[in-house]
Design a protein around this motif. Sequence first.
Motif, PDB file in Angstrom:
ATOM      1  N   LEU A 186      37.881  33.784  51.132  1.00 56.68           N
ATOM      2  CA  LEU A 186      38.451  34.757  50.206  1.00 56.68           C
ATOM      3  C   LEU A 186      37.762  36.104  50.367  1.00 56.68           C
ATOM      4  CD1 LEU A 186      38.687  32.652  46.929  1.00 56.68           C
ATOM      5  CD2 LEU A 186      40.528  33.211  48.500  1.00 56.68           C
ATOM      6  N   ALA A 187      38.573  37.158  50.408  1.00 55.29           N
ATOM      7  CA  ALA A 187      38.035  38.505  50.298  1.00 55.29           C
ATOM      8  C   ALA A 187      38.140  38.932  48.835  1.00 55.29           C
ATOM      9  CB  ALA A 187      38.825  39.450  51.194  1.00 55.29           C
ATOM     10  N   ASN A 188      37.634  40.096  48.510  1.00 55.19           N
ATOM     11  CA  ASN A 188      37.811  40.689  47.166  1.00 55.19           C
ATOM     12  C   ASN A 188      37.245  39.829  46.034  1.00 55.19           C
ATOM     13  OD1 ASN A 188      39.495  42.612  48.551  1.00 55.19           O
ATOM     14  ND2 ASN A 188      41.151  41.136  48.395  1.00 55.19           N
ATOM     15  N   ILE A 189      36.235  38.994  46.328  1.00 49.69           N
ATOM     16  CA  ILE A 189      35.746  38.065  45.291  1.00 49.69           C
ATOM     17  C   ILE A 189      35.263  38.790  44.026  1.00 49.69           C
ATOM     18  CG2 ILE A 189      33.900  36.406  44.761  1.00 49.69           C
ATOM     19  CD1 ILE A 189      34.516  35.010  47.319  1.00 49.69           C
ATOM     20  N   ALA A 245      38.594  37.129  28.545  1.00 49.93           N
ATOM     21  CA  ALA A 245      38.118  37.919  27.404  1.00 49.93           C
ATOM     22  C   ALA A 245      39.269  38.310  26.481  1.00 49.93           C
ATOM     23  CB  ALA A 245      37.398  39.172  27.902  1.00 49.93           C
ATOM     24  N   ILE A 246      40.479  38.438  27.046  1.00 52.36           N
ATOM     25  CA  ILE A 246      41.631  38.744  26.192  1.00 52.36           C
ATOM     26  C   ILE A 246      42.109  37.479  25.479  1.00 52.36           C
ATOM     27  CG2 ILE A 246      44.038  39.510  26.160  1.00 52.36           C
ATOM     28  CD1 ILE A 246      43.353  41.235  28.642  1.00 52.36           C
ATOM     29  N   ALA A 251      36.199  39.664  38.298  1.00 53.26           N
ATOM     30  CA  ALA A 251      36.387  40.623  37.203  1.00 53.26           C
ATOM     31  C   ALA A 251      37.727  40.364  36.508  1.00 53.26           C
ATOM     32  CB  ALA A 251      36.323  42.050  37.744  1.00 53.26           C
ATOM     33  N   ALA A 252      38.785  40.105  37.313  1.00 55.65           N
ATOM     34  CA  ALA A 252      40.103  39.857  36.717  1.00 55.65           C
ATOM     35  C   ALA A 252      40.089  38.591  35.865  1.00 55.65           C
ATOM     36  CB  ALA A 252      41.160  39.754  37.824  1.00 55.65           C
ATOM     37  N   ILE A 253      39.379  37.562  36.345  1.00 54.30           N
ATOM     38  CA  ILE A 253      39.275  36.324  35.556  1.00 54.30           C
ATOM     39  C   ILE A 253      38.561  36.611  34.238  1.00 54.30           C
ATOM     40  CG2 ILE A 253      38.186  34.038  35.461  1.00 54.30           C
ATOM     41  CD1 ILE A 253      38.691  33.797  38.456  1.00 54.30           C
ATOM     42  N   ALA A 263      47.368  34.595  34.738  1.00 50.63           N
ATOM     43  CA  ALA A 263      47.165  33.151  34.891  1.00 50.63           C
ATOM     44  C   ALA A 263      45.934  32.693  34.120  1.00 50.63           C
ATOM     45  CB  ALA A 263      47.039  32.790  36.374  1.00 50.63           C
ATOM     46  N   THR A 264      44.869  33.516  34.139  1.00 47.66           N
ATOM     47  CA  THR A 264      43.668  33.150  33.377  1.00 47.66           C
ATOM     48  C   THR A 264      43.983  33.086  31.884  1.00 47.66           C
ATOM     49  OG1 THR A 264      42.337  34.346  35.008  1.00 47.66           O
ATOM     50  CG2 THR A 264      41.250  33.707  32.977  1.00 47.66           C
TER      51      THR A 264
END
Lengths: 102, 281
Positions: B61-64, B76-77, B69-71, A70-71
Motif C-alpha cells: 500500500l502507498a499513501n498509508i 472520530a465522526i 488519517a482518513a480512518i 466506510a469507517t
Amino acid sequence: MGGVEVLTILVFAVFVGFEVVSKVSSILHTPLMSGANAIHGIILVGAITVAGQAEDGWVLALALLAVVLATANLVGGFVVTDRMLEMFRGRRPAPGAKEDAR
Amino acid sequence: MTASAPLLDPTWTALLYLAAAVCFILALKGLSSPKHARRGNLVGALGAAIALVTVFLSSRLANIPWILAAIAVGAAIAAPVARRVKMTQMPQLVALFNGVGGGAAALVALLELPHAGAPEDGWVRLAIVFTLLVGAVSFAGSAVTFAKLQELMTTRPVTFLGLPVLMGAVLLAALAAAGAVVATGSVPLAVVLLALGLLAGVLLVLPVGGADVPIVISLLNAFTGLAVAASGLVLGNVLLVVAGTLVGASGTILTRLMAAAMGRSVVHIMFGAFRGGSTAG
C-alpha cells in the motif's frame, strides 16, 4: 482466484446468510439489521486497497472519501448496535425504568 | 512511493480473511439469539479488526499516512454520534451508516473501472456497474429514509402523477448506461450511471410511508451488502464477497421477517403507492 470458485463461495454464503438469521425473534430484528449493517462496513478493506494503489491526486481524494465513509459505517455500526443491545438488556431487570428515553 | 514489501504471504492472508469471515457468520448467529446478541456484535467487530490488520500487512500500500488519517476522521465522526444518539433516533442513524457504506462501495467501483481495461474483463465491468448502481440506490435511498425519520421532510408517502413512468424511464436509462459502461469502460458514462442510481434511490423511497421506513432500511441494508459483494468480485477479495453476500442474504430474509411481523408484504410496501393504494404512514 477463478470465477467459478468465487461463484461457489458466493452461493454458499447465500445459504449461510439465509440460515443464520432464519430463526431470529422479532425483538432482535432491529439490532440484527444494525449488526449486519456494521458488517458490510468491511467495504473499508476495499477502500483501503484502492487508496493504497492511487497514483493521482483526485483518485486518492475520492478513495480517501470512501475510506472515511466506510469507517463511519463500520465503527458507527458496531457502536450503535452495542448501544441498542445494552439498552435492550438493561430494560429487562427493571421494566419501565429506562422508558423515559424519549 | 514508499510501499514496503508485504509481511504476509497470500496463504496467510487468505487464512486471516477466512477467520474474519467466520467471525461475521458467528456475529450474525449471535445477534439472532437474545442470550448471545451482544457478544455476537463484539465478535463481528473482532472480525473487522482482523480484516483491517490483514489488509495493511498483506498488500503493498502507498499513501498509508493518508489512509490512517482518513480512518481516524471517519471513526472520530461516527463513534461519538453512535454513542450519544437517543434511542428513538437509532433507526435513522442505522440508515445513515448504511447509506455511507453504499456510497463507499460505489466510489470503490468507480475508481476500479479504469483498471478493468481488457476485453476479457467484461464480467469485472459487470460487477462494477452493479456495485455503482446498487451502491448509489442504497446511498440516496438511505438519505431519504434518514430525512423521513428525522422529520426533515414529510413522513407521509410522497407520490406524484407520472412517478411510475419517471421511475421506469430512470431504470431504463440506467440499464442503457450500464450496458454502455460494460461495453466501453467509459468513466464519464459511469458517472452518469451513478447519478441515475442516486435518482432511482430517491424515487424508490419517496412513496414509502413513515411506518414502513424501517423495513425499507433493512432492504437497503441488503442492497449495500450485495454492492459490497460485487465490489469484492471487482477487487478479487474473497472476504468482501463473503461478508457482502452474508449481509445481502440475511438482510433479504430479515426484511421479509420484519414485514411479516408487521403484517405487511415487501412488494406492497415498495410498490403500493405506485399502484395508487396508500402505504401506512
